[in-house]
Design an enzyme around this catalytic site. Structure first.
Site, PDB file in Angstrom:
ATOM      1  N   HIS A 153       0.861  -1.193   0.167  1.00 21.93           N
ATOM      2  CA  HIS A 153      -0.420   0.235   0.036  1.00 21.93           C
ATOM      3  C   HIS A 153       1.092   1.359   0.092  1.00 21.93           C
ATOM      4  O   HIS A 153       1.685   1.561   0.445  1.00 21.93           O
ATOM      5  CB  HIS A 153      -1.370   0.143   0.449  1.00 21.93           C
ATOM      6  N   CYS A 154       0.668   2.035  -0.674  1.00 24.63           N
ATOM      7  CA  CYS A 154       1.698   3.394  -1.010  1.00 24.63           C
ATOM      8  C   CYS A 154       0.666   4.291  -0.670  1.00 24.63           C
ATOM      9  O   CYS A 154      -0.574   4.662  -1.338  1.00 24.63           O
ATOM     10  CB  CYS A 154       1.980   3.241  -2.811  1.00 24.63           C
TER      11      CYS A 154
END
Length: 312
Positions: A158-159
Site C-alpha cells: 500500500h503506497c
C-alpha cells in the site's frame, strides 16, 4: 510483531490524501524553478547566445515531456483499481487437489456466493486461503490490505504517496511512475546544479529576486533527494520483476531459490508490462495482452512445470 503500524490505518488514509497535494506542490516548485526562474528567462533573453538558446529549449522541452508522462503514470496509479477478488471466485480443484469445497450439509466456514451459501472444508494440508474480513476466498498472491479494507490481487504494497494499493492491475503504472520520476528529478537536479553552485559563489550574477533564488535552492535539494531515494526503489523493484515476486512475498521471505512463479526474466517482465513493446513505456495495456496474459488480471498465474509438490 507486538506492535502493528496498521492499527493506524485511518490515519494513513488521511495522510495519503495529503500526499497527493505534496506531490503536486513539489511539481509546482520544480516547474517554477526550471521554467520560470531559470531557463525560461534565459531562452527569452535578447542577448542570449545560440548555445544558451539550444540548451534552454532542450531542457524545457524534455522537462515538459517527462512531466507529462510522470503525471499520466501517477494519476493512473491513483485512479486504477489494483484488482479486487470477484465475488464468484472459488479455488479450482485442479489447482489444489487437497482442498474440497462442500455444499450446505458440511460443517466449516460459510462463504457468501452469488446464488447460495457454501461451506469450505479444509483438509490438514490444504492450501486454500480464505479472508475472514472480506468473507471471500483469496486467489494466489492475494493479500488483505488493512488500509483499503479489502483484498487486493497480487498485492505488492500500500503506497501512501498514491493513496492506493499497488497490485496486479496498476503495478506497471507504479513502476513507470518511478521511472519517469527518477528521470524528471535527475533532469531538474542537473539543470539547476549550475544555478545552485552560483548561489554559494562570491560572483555577483543577475540571478533574479530572492523568491526565485529560494525556489531554485529548494527545487534542487528536493529533486536531488527524490532522485536518490527513487533510484533505490527502482533497483529493488527491478529485482522483484526479474524474479516475478512482490514486495510482500520478499518481506515475508516466501521466495525460495526455486520460486514457482519465476518463469525467466522475459516472461516475468511480460507478466507485468505485457508483450507489446509499443505499450511498455505508457500506462496502458494492449487488448491482446489482456487476452493472452492471465497474470495481468491478477487471479491465475502460470507456474514452473518441473517443481515438486513440496516446492509448490
Amino acid at each position: 510483531m507486538a506492535w502493528n503500524v496498521f492499527r493506524f490505518c485511518t490515519g494513513l488514509r488521511i495522510v495519503g490524501s495529503v500526499m497527493v497535494l505534496v506531490v503536486l506542490a513539489i511539481v509546482g516548485v520544480s516547474y517554477y524553478a526550471v521554467v520560470i526562474a531559470s531557463y525560461g528567462p534565459q531562452l527569452l533573453r535578447p542577448a542570449a547566445s545560440f548555445h544558451d538558446i539550444v540548451v534552454s529549449l532542450a531542457v524545457i522541452l524534455l522537462f515538459h515531456a517527462l512531466l507529462f508522462m510522470l503525471l499520466w503514470c501517477y494519476f493512473s496509479v491513483v485512479l486504477t483499481d489494483p484488482g479486487h477478488v470477484p465475488q464468484s471466485w472459488t479455488p479450482s480443484m485442479a489447482e489444489d487437489p487437497e482442498a474440497e469445497v462442500l455444499p450446505l450439509a458440511s460443517t466449516g466456514q460459510p462463504v457468501a456466493g452469488n446464488n447460495s451459501t457454501t461451506f469450505v472444508h479444509s483438509l490438514p494440508n490444504s492450501k486454500v486461503r480464505f479472508c475472514k474480513k472480506c468473507n471471500l476466498f483469496k486467489p494466489p498472491r492475494c493479500h488483505h490490505c488493512s488500509v483499503c479494507g479489502r483484498c487486493v490481487l497480487k498485492m505488492d504494497h500500500h503506497c501512501v504517496w498514491v493513496v492506493n494499493c499497488v497490485g496486479a492491475r496498476n503495478y506497471k503504472f507504479f513502476l513507470l511512475f518511478l521511472v519517469y520520476t527518477f528521470l524528471e528529478t535527475t533532469l531538474v537536479t542537473l539543470a539547476l546544479l549550475p544555478h545552485f553552485i552560483a548561489f554559494f559563489s562570491d560572483v555577483e550574477e543577475d540571478s533574479g529576486s530572492p523568491g526565485k533564488l529560494a525556489a531554485i535552492f529548494i527545487g534542487f535539494v528536493l529533486n536531488l533527494a527524490f532522485a536518490l531515494s527513487v533510484l533505490g526503489f527502482l533497483v529493488m523493484h527491478a529485482s522483484l520483476v526479474a524474479g516475478n515476486s512482490t514486495t510482500i512475498e520478499a518481506y515475508e521471505k516466501r521466495v525460495p531459490s526455486r520460486w514457482k512463479y519465476d518463469l525467466g526474466r522475459k516472461r516475468n517482465f511480460e507478466q507485468v508490462f505485457g508483450a507489446r513493446r509499443s505499450y511498455w513505456l505508457i500506462p496502458l495495456y494492449a487488448e491482446e495482452d489482456m487476452r493472452r496474459t492471465p497474470a495481468l488480471h491478477g487471479v491465475d498465474f502460470p507456474c514452473k512445470p518441473d517443481l515438486t509438490e513440496e516446492e509448490l
